[in-house]
Design a protein around this motif. Structure first.
Motif, mmCIF file in Angstrom:
data_model
loop_
_atom_site.group_PDB
_atom_site.id
_atom_site.type_symbol
_atom_site.label_atom_id
_atom_site.label_comp_id
_atom_site.label_asym_id
_atom_site.label_seq_id
_atom_site.Cartn_x
_atom_site.Cartn_y
_atom_site.Cartn_z
ATOM 1 N N VAL A 11 0.956 -1.219 0.093
ATOM 2 C CA VAL A 11 0.147 -0.356 0.037
ATOM 3 C C VAL A 11 0.901 1.280 0.003
ATOM 4 N N GLN A 64 -6.888 1.010 3.531
ATOM 5 C CA GLN A 64 -7.009 2.307 2.437
ATOM 6 C C GLN A 64 -7.020 2.976 2.440
ATOM 7 N N LYS A 123 -3.494 4.909 2.180
ATOM 8 C CA LYS A 123 -2.340 4.516 0.828
ATOM 9 C C LYS A 123 -1.830 5.620 -0.069
#
Length: 283
Positions: free
Chosen positions: A167, A208, A211
């Motif tokens: 990520v 997420q 990222k």
């Protein structure tokens, strides 16, 4: 219908440096792929993953430069008794000492394979720990890393470290595909496959918000679960955007295949990086 082209074949990429006196292109890529498989085999059975490799030749000297990712299997804060330390085996299977001994033997094989006098191997090792993962992300997958789940989810701790590097744009698609391939092969029971795929999805969802890549896409197709009549199954996960139709995007693509107890399984991993102008705008 026409066959789809590989995403890397039509995209502009930096050419691999071959040195001032190099082999012809076909032979060079054959030697590069063979050396890549040889060094990757040195990391089998360990928590070391081959991230990138570059080979160059200058006169009678071959220089092989590789980036390795060292993931830690257990927590550094774990307390151990004196009796445990005295009875444990000093050289562990997943230690750097085992990988270094294998790489030393690989240098001799590369020298005989290429027919050169001297081979220089440069290893850039990136060490990661569980504490490098942001604390809110660790809390969301804390169930998998509990002590009572150590035998069941043995991939949870170092798998989260690898996903965090992917990520943050510090690990390539090759490392992620090898991690998925390794754990899909070892999960021979029906529920273990579903639990591993659920862990992948939950881990990337937790990371997420941190990222630094534009998008990630994973596709697993084949007989990796028990189903009636031996039918194959497709599992997909995507995070962010994956503009495969835009040729000016920098996309890493890795296609691999393996065998499980139920049949053949294929893996596809795509990682799309931000363009330079877009990265400045997002910052």
């Amino acid at each position: 219908m026409a066959q789809k082209a590989h995403p890397i074949s039509l995209r502009p990429a930096d050419g691999l440096y071959q040195g001032c006196t190099h082999w012809d292109e076909a032979r060079f890529y054959y030697i590069l792929s063979t050396v890549h498989k040889l060094i990757e085999s040195c990391c089998l059975g360990t928590t070391h993953y081959l991230n990138k490799i570059q080979i160059s030749r200058h006169l009678g000297l071959i220089i092989v430069e590789a980036d390795l990712i060292h993931l830690h299997f257990r927590s550094k804060r774990r307390l151990k008794s004196r009796r445990y330390k005295e009875n444990q085996v000093k050289v562990k299977r997943q230690s750097w000492t085992v990988v270094a001994c294998r790489l030393q033997s690989a240098i001799e094989l590369i020298q005989k394979f290429t027919g050169t006098r001297k081979v220089t191997l440069k290893i850039n090792r990136l060490k990661t720990f569980t504490r490098s993962i942001p604390k809110p992300a660790r809390r969301q997958v804390a169930y998998y890393a509990k002590s009572f789940n150590h035998a069941k989810y043995d991939y949870a701790r170092y798998g989260m470290q690898l996903m965090s590097l992917v990520v943050q744009n510090k690990a390539s698609a090759v490392s992620l595909s090898r991690f998925i391939e390794k754990n899909i092969c070892t999960r021979q029971r029906r529920k273990r496959h579903y639990e591993f795929l659920r862990y992948l999805k939950q881990g990337f969802q937790a990371l997420q918000r941190y990222k630094q890549i534009q998008g990630l896409r994973i596709q697993i197709k084949g007989r990796f679960t028990h189903k009636a009549k031996g039918r194959s199954r497709i599992w997909k996960y995507q995070m962010g955007q994956m503009p495969l139709s835009q040729l000016n995007r920098s996309i890493q693509a890795e296609y691999t295949q393996t065998q499980t107890g139920y049949g053949s399984v294929g893996f596809k991993v795509w990682i799309c990086n931000w363009a330079e102008g877009e990265r400045k705008n997002t910052c």
